[in-house]
Design an enzyme around this catalytic site. Structure first.
Site, PDB file in Angstrom:
ATOM      1  N   GLY A  21       6.703  67.377 -61.293  1.00 17.99           N
ATOM      2  CA  GLY A  21       6.232  67.417 -62.636  1.00 17.99           C
ATOM      3  C   GLY A  21       6.060  66.013 -63.272  1.00 17.99           C
ATOM      4  N   GLY A  25       4.935  65.251 -69.829  1.00 20.68           N
ATOM      5  CA  GLY A  25       6.886  64.775 -70.369  1.00 20.68           C
ATOM      6  C   GLY A  25       7.259  63.944 -69.719  1.00 20.68           C
ATOM      7  NE  ARG A  46       3.798  75.433 -61.418  1.00 23.62           N
ATOM      8  CZ  ARG A  46       4.279  76.222 -62.896  1.00 23.62           C
ATOM      9  NH1 ARG A  46       4.257  77.771 -62.244  1.00 23.62           N
ATOM     10  NH2 ARG A  46       4.454  75.704 -64.172  1.00 23.62           N
ATOM     11  CG  ASP A  72       5.701  76.484 -56.222  1.00 23.37           C
ATOM     12  OD1 ASP A  72       6.522  76.021 -56.254  1.00 23.37           O
ATOM     13  OD2 ASP A  72       5.210  77.283 -56.688  1.00 23.37           O
ATOM     14  NE  ARG A  74       7.746  78.106 -57.632  1.00 25.31           N
ATOM     15  CZ  ARG A  74       7.652  79.387 -58.790  1.00 25.31           C
ATOM     16  NH1 ARG A  74       8.041  79.642 -59.074  1.00 25.31           N
ATOM     17  NH2 ARG A  74       6.543  78.639 -59.814  1.00 25.31           N
ATOM     18  CE1 TYR A 154      21.211  73.640 -68.638  1.00 23.72           C
ATOM     19  CE2 TYR A 154      20.496  72.361 -70.871  1.00 23.72           C
ATOM     20  CZ  TYR A 154      19.997  73.319 -69.530  1.00 23.72           C
ATOM     21  OH  TYR A 154      18.953  73.713 -69.317  1.00 23.72           O
TER      22      TYR A 154
HETATM   23  C1  HXC Z   1      12.537  85.004 -70.711  1.00 21.07           C
HETATM   24  C2  HXC Z   1      10.548  84.806 -69.528  1.00 21.07           C
HETATM   25  C3  HXC Z   1      10.005  84.847 -70.033  1.00 21.07           C
HETATM   26  C4  HXC Z   1      11.128  84.199 -71.158  1.00 21.07           C
HETATM   27  C5  HXC Z   1       8.763  84.915 -68.386  1.00 21.07           C
HETATM   28  N1  HXC Z   1       9.786  85.533 -68.018  1.00 21.07           N
HETATM   29  N2  HXC Z   1       8.971  83.952 -69.937  1.00 21.07           N
HETATM   30  N3  HXC Z   1      11.784  86.223 -69.374  1.00 21.07           N
HETATM   31  N4  HXC Z   1      11.769  84.589 -71.814  1.00 21.07           N
HETATM   32  N5  HXC Z   1      10.101  83.863 -72.602  1.00 21.07           N
HETATM   33  C6  HXC Z   1       9.835  86.766 -67.294  1.00 21.07           C
HETATM   34  C7  HXC Z   1       9.036  87.267 -66.270  1.00 21.07           C
HETATM   35  O1  HXC Z   1       9.025  88.736 -67.490  1.00 21.07           O
HETATM   36  C8  HXC Z   1       8.908  87.623 -65.159  1.00 21.07           C
HETATM   37  O2  HXC Z   1       9.976  88.754 -64.573  1.00 21.07           O
HETATM   38  C9  HXC Z   1       9.688  86.339 -64.548  1.00 21.07           C
HETATM   39  O3  HXC Z   1      10.099  85.515 -66.156  1.00 21.07           O
HETATM   40  C10 HXC Z   1       8.719  85.138 -64.055  1.00 21.07           C
HETATM   41  O4  HXC Z   1       7.402  85.400 -64.789  1.00 21.07           O
HETATM   42  P1  HXC Z   1       6.397  85.060 -65.272  1.00 21.07           P
HETATM   43  O5  HXC Z   1       5.126  85.293 -65.716  1.00 21.07           O
HETATM   44  O6  HXC Z   1       5.666  85.105 -63.418  1.00 21.07           O
HETATM   45  O7  HXC Z   1       6.365  83.010 -64.783  1.00 21.07           O
HETATM   46  P2  HXC Z   1       5.396  81.993 -65.835  1.00 21.07           P
HETATM   47  O8  HXC Z   1       4.747  81.968 -66.838  1.00 21.07           O
HETATM   48  O9  HXC Z   1       4.438  82.330 -63.903  1.00 21.07           O
HETATM   49  O10 HXC Z   1       6.251  80.860 -65.424  1.00 21.07           O
HETATM   50  C11 HXC Z   1       7.895  80.672 -66.055  1.00 21.07           C
HETATM   51  C12 HXC Z   1       7.906  78.895 -65.709  1.00 21.07           C
HETATM   52  C13 HXC Z   1       6.890  78.558 -66.847  1.00 21.07           C
HETATM   53  C14 HXC Z   1       7.731  78.795 -64.602  1.00 21.07           C
HETATM   54  C15 HXC Z   1       9.593  78.750 -66.113  1.00 21.07           C
HETATM   55  O11 HXC Z   1       7.691  78.433 -68.222  1.00 21.07           O
HETATM   56  C16 HXC Z   1       6.883  77.211 -67.356  1.00 21.07           C
HETATM   57  O12 HXC Z   1       6.147  76.942 -66.588  1.00 21.07           O
HETATM   58  N6  HXC Z   1       7.976  76.250 -67.537  1.00 21.07           N
HETATM   59  C17 HXC Z   1       7.445  75.036 -66.822  1.00 21.07           C
HETATM   60  C18 HXC Z   1       7.979  74.165 -68.370  1.00 21.07           C
HETATM   61  C19 HXC Z   1       9.267  74.212 -68.757  1.00 21.07           C
HETATM   62  O13 HXC Z   1      10.079  75.154 -68.680  1.00 21.07           O
HETATM   63  N7  HXC Z   1       9.713  72.903 -69.482  1.00 21.07           N
HETATM   64  C20 HXC Z   1      11.192  73.261 -69.946  1.00 21.07           C
HETATM   65  C21 HXC Z   1      11.755  72.298 -68.835  1.00 21.07           C
HETATM   66  S1  HXC Z   1      12.936  71.579 -70.170  1.00 21.07           S
HETATM   67  P3  HXC Z   1       9.404  89.954 -64.898  1.00 21.07           P
HETATM   68  O14 HXC Z   1      10.354  90.834 -64.317  1.00 21.07           O
HETATM   69  O15 HXC Z   1       9.105  91.063 -65.946  1.00 21.07           O
HETATM   70  O16 HXC Z   1       8.289  90.487 -64.002  1.00 21.07           O
HETATM   71  C22 HXC Z   1      14.673  71.800 -69.080  1.00 21.07           C
HETATM   72  C23 HXC Z   1      15.875  71.572 -70.322  1.00 21.07           C
HETATM   73  C24 HXC Z   1      15.361  71.676 -72.194  1.00 21.07           C
HETATM   74  O17 HXC Z   1      14.172  72.246 -68.432  1.00 21.07           O
HETATM   75  C25 HXC Z   1      16.759  70.859 -73.055  1.00 21.07           C
HETATM   76  C26 HXC Z   1      16.354  71.035 -74.329  1.00 21.07           C
HETATM   77  C27 HXC Z   1      17.534  70.059 -74.613  1.00 21.07           C
HETATM   78  P1  NAP Z   2       8.034  69.534 -68.860  1.00 16.98           P
HETATM   79  O1  NAP Z   2       6.669  68.434 -69.442  1.00 16.98           O
HETATM   80  O2  NAP Z   2       7.658  71.067 -69.235  1.00 16.98           O
HETATM   81  O3  NAP Z   2       7.745  69.037 -67.505  1.00 16.98           O
HETATM   82  C1  NAP Z   2       8.144  70.287 -66.034  1.00 16.98           C
HETATM   83  C2  NAP Z   2       7.131  69.290 -65.496  1.00 16.98           C
HETATM   84  O4  NAP Z   2       7.857  70.936 -64.002  1.00 16.98           O
HETATM   85  C3  NAP Z   2       5.816  70.241 -65.571  1.00 16.98           C
HETATM   86  O5  NAP Z   2       5.292  68.882 -65.238  1.00 16.98           O
HETATM   87  C4  NAP Z   2       5.148  71.574 -64.500  1.00 16.98           C
HETATM   88  O6  NAP Z   2       4.163  70.998 -64.045  1.00 16.98           O
HETATM   89  C5  NAP Z   2       6.426  71.101 -63.832  1.00 16.98           C
HETATM   90  N1  NAP Z   2       6.448  72.501 -63.215  1.00 16.98           N
HETATM   91  C6  NAP Z   2       7.180  73.282 -62.966  1.00 16.98           C
HETATM   92  N2  NAP Z   2       7.000  74.619 -62.319  1.00 16.98           N
HETATM   93  C7  NAP Z   2       7.063  73.520 -60.838  1.00 16.98           C
HETATM   94  C8  NAP Z   2       6.711  73.813 -59.570  1.00 16.98           C
HETATM   95  N3  NAP Z   2       7.089  75.322 -59.614  1.00 16.98           N
HETATM   96  N4  NAP Z   2       6.197  73.041 -59.267  1.00 16.98           N
HETATM   97  C9  NAP Z   2       6.267  71.698 -59.482  1.00 16.98           C
HETATM   98  N5  NAP Z   2       6.207  71.535 -60.883  1.00 16.98           N
HETATM   99  C10 NAP Z   2       6.806  71.911 -61.354  1.00 16.98           C
HETATM  100  O7  NAP Z   2       9.212  69.355 -69.612  1.00 16.98           O
HETATM  101  P2  NAP Z   2      10.003  67.826 -69.401  1.00 16.98           P
HETATM  102  O8  NAP Z   2      10.960  68.165 -70.739  1.00 16.98           O
HETATM  103  O9  NAP Z   2       9.174  66.828 -69.429  1.00 16.98           O
HETATM  104  O10 NAP Z   2      11.325  68.478 -68.778  1.00 16.98           O
HETATM  105  C11 NAP Z   2      11.578  66.925 -67.515  1.00 16.98           C
HETATM  106  C12 NAP Z   2      12.577  66.964 -67.075  1.00 16.98           C
HETATM  107  O11 NAP Z   2      13.704  66.734 -67.639  1.00 16.98           O
HETATM  108  C13 NAP Z   2      13.213  68.406 -66.282  1.00 16.98           C
HETATM  109  O12 NAP Z   2      13.468  68.455 -64.858  1.00 16.98           O
HETATM  110  C14 NAP Z   2      14.190  69.010 -67.829  1.00 16.98           C
HETATM  111  O13 NAP Z   2      15.144  69.958 -67.275  1.00 16.98           O
HETATM  112  C15 NAP Z   2      14.673  67.147 -67.671  1.00 16.98           C
HETATM  113  N6  NAP Z   2      15.325  67.531 -69.136  1.00 16.98           N
HETATM  114  C16 NAP Z   2      14.043  67.485 -70.487  1.00 16.98           C
HETATM  115  C17 NAP Z   2      15.062  67.099 -71.650  1.00 16.98           C
HETATM  116  C18 NAP Z   2      14.095  67.435 -72.515  1.00 16.98           C
HETATM  117  O14 NAP Z   2      14.378  66.953 -74.260  1.00 16.98           O
HETATM  118  N7  NAP Z   2      12.411  67.122 -72.673  1.00 16.98           N
HETATM  119  C19 NAP Z   2      16.443  67.018 -71.445  1.00 16.98           C
HETATM  120  C20 NAP Z   2      17.352  67.784 -70.598  1.00 16.98           C
HETATM  121  C21 NAP Z   2      16.810  67.383 -69.065  1.00 16.98           C
HETATM  122  P3  NAP Z   2       2.908  72.207 -63.627  1.00 16.98           P
HETATM  123  O15 NAP Z   2       3.346  73.365 -64.704  1.00 16.98           O
HETATM  124  O16 NAP Z   2       1.863  71.867 -63.121  1.00 16.98           O
HETATM  125  O17 NAP Z   2       3.837  73.177 -62.782  1.00 16.98           O
END
Ligand code: HXC
Ligand code: NAP
Length: 287
Positions: A21, A25, A46, A72, A74, A154
């Site tokens: 990743g 970010g 990815r 990826d 996974r 958490y």
């Molecule tokens: C609920 C959802 C959803 C949503 C998709 N799904 N979005 N469910 N809420 N917002 C469901 C879909 O309906 C589907 O199920 C399944 O999830 C997979 O959907 P996809 O469309 O295939 O998922 P996709 O959009 O490809 O990818 C999801 C993801 C994407 C990979 C997680 O959002 C992503 O790239 N995320 C990386 C960025 C990210 O999340 N960063 C945050 C990290 S911060 P069904 O059954 O309908 O097929 C963090 C800490 C935060 O972790 C702390 C803050 C303080």
């Molecule tokens: P972010 O920019 O969305 O980072 C998530 C990264 O994960 C993206 O670069 C995304 O790139 C990659 N990723 C997602 N699915 C993947 C997959 N299947 N294989 C490989 N890479 C994948 O968010 P961020 O805030 O910087 O978060 C970074 C880390 O900090 C995460 O572990 C998050 O849980 C943690 N964290 C963040 C916060 C916050 O406040 N920001 C707080 C607590 C913890 P692609 O979409 O190109 O795959």
């Protein structure tokens, strides 16, 4: 607030560090600082286009060398490919930053089982894939190495509305503490960082709709009254992947301005009591 680097210039000189990743970010910010400290960087995720742009910009900004690789986390074969390509390009791997993650904010009963799978697979399976493949490589090569995983507070408190992420991060913490003991004999260290809120596009714009974002008002939520600065996290991460932290193993370091403890402490809400009320209580007590 601290926006400058902490370690001496060559603290990571010649170290080869893989950041999952790493194109966006926090992963990108930590990677940038590793480069500034002399490391060679491999950024994976990815989206190859995002990685290529990030790699180009990071090289321009720091003068370091960055290899972008689509992976990826996974998929175990893709993870093995990252290690192979890294060794091909830089000759070795010294550290892995498990940073890739996904998250949905939702009432749990609204999630499909597939949505649950998606998050746990990225967070937990992705981290153990990376850790197992690299660990096997280091043990076979009789080489030392260090893992750093980004979890959240958490991971141990749990949290409603992000349950798949909480399960995944708790698993990553268990993996860190378990292998820190089991693999210490091979010279492999594992640590974790639990950040509080650090604004990023991935965690903010994508995860928190504008109305919900108000619930994250740092003035109410965080004792130090502000969000984290990326450099503050990068300083901690660089220390934990460097040899300066050689005796730190199996640790999780919280960097959240006191956020989670504010919610946990029985009397912390007494912050809201005005000083006139404390005066009145003191008078009563003295009487
Ligand atoms: C609920 C959802 C959803 C949503 C998709 N799904 N979005 N469910 N809420 N917002 C469901 C879909 O309906 C589907 O199920 C399944 O999830 C997979 O959907 P996809 O469309 O295939 O998922 P996709 O959009 O490809 O990818 C999801 C993801 C994407 C990979 C997680 O959002 C992503 O790239 N995320 C990386 C960025 C990210 O999340 N960063 C945050 C990290 S911060 P069904 O059954 O309908 O097929 C963090 C800490 C935060 O972790 C702390 C803050 C303080
Ligand atoms: P972010 O920019 O969305 O980072 C998530 C990264 O994960 C993206 O670069 C995304 O790139 C990659 N990723 C997602 N699915 C993947 C997959 N299947 N294989 C490989 N890479 C994948 O968010 P961020 O805030 O910087 O978060 C970074 C880390 O900090 C995460 O572990 C998050 O849980 C943690 N964290 C963040 C916060 C916050 O406040 N920001 C707080 C607590 C913890 P692609 O979409 O190109 O795959």
């Amino acid at each position: 607030m601290m926006t400058t680097g902490m370690l001496k210039e060559d603290a990571l000189k010649g170290k080869v560090i893989i950041v999952t990743g790493g194109g966006t970010g926090l992963g990108r910010s930590m990677g940038k600082y590793f480069l500034e400290l002399g490391a060679h960087l491999v950024v994976t995720s990815r989206k190859m286009e995002v990685l290529e742009n990030a790699a180009k910009e990071l090289e321009e900004e720091t003068g370091g060398k960055v290899l972008p690789l689509a992976c990826d986390v996974r998929k175990y074969n893709q993870v093995e490919n990252v290690i192979e390509k890294t060794v091909e390009r830089f000759g070795r791997v010294d550290a892995v930053l498990n940073n890739a993650a996904g998250n949905f904010i939702s009432p749990t009963e609204r999630l499909s089982h597939k949505a649950f799978d998606v998050i746990v697979d990225i967070v937990l399976k992705g981290t153990y894939n990376m850790t197992l493949a690299t660990g096997k490589h280091w043990i076979e090569q009789k080489q030392k190495g260090t893992f750093l995983s980004i979890v959240t507070t958490y991971a141990w408190t749990g949290s409603g509305y992000v349950v798949p992420s909480a399960c995944g991060k708790a698993g990553v913490l268990a993996l860190t503490r378990s292998l820190a003991v089991e693999w210490a004999k091979y010279g492999i260290r594992l640590n974790a960082i639990a950040p509080g809120p650090f604004p990023t596009e991935g965690a903010w714009s994508r995860l928190l709709p504008p109305d919900v974002e108000k619930l994250f008002d740092p003035a109410n939520k965080i004792p130090v009254g502000r969000f984290g600065e990326h450099q503050e996290l990068a300083n901690l991460a660089a220390y934990l992947v460097s040899d300066f932290s050689a005796y730190v193993n199996g640790e999780v370091v919280t960097i959240d301005g006191g956020e989670w403890l504010q919610g946990a402490g029985e009397f912390n809400a007494f912050d809201k009591i005005p000083s006139e009320m404390w005066d009145a209580m003191e008078k009563t007590r003295k009487r």
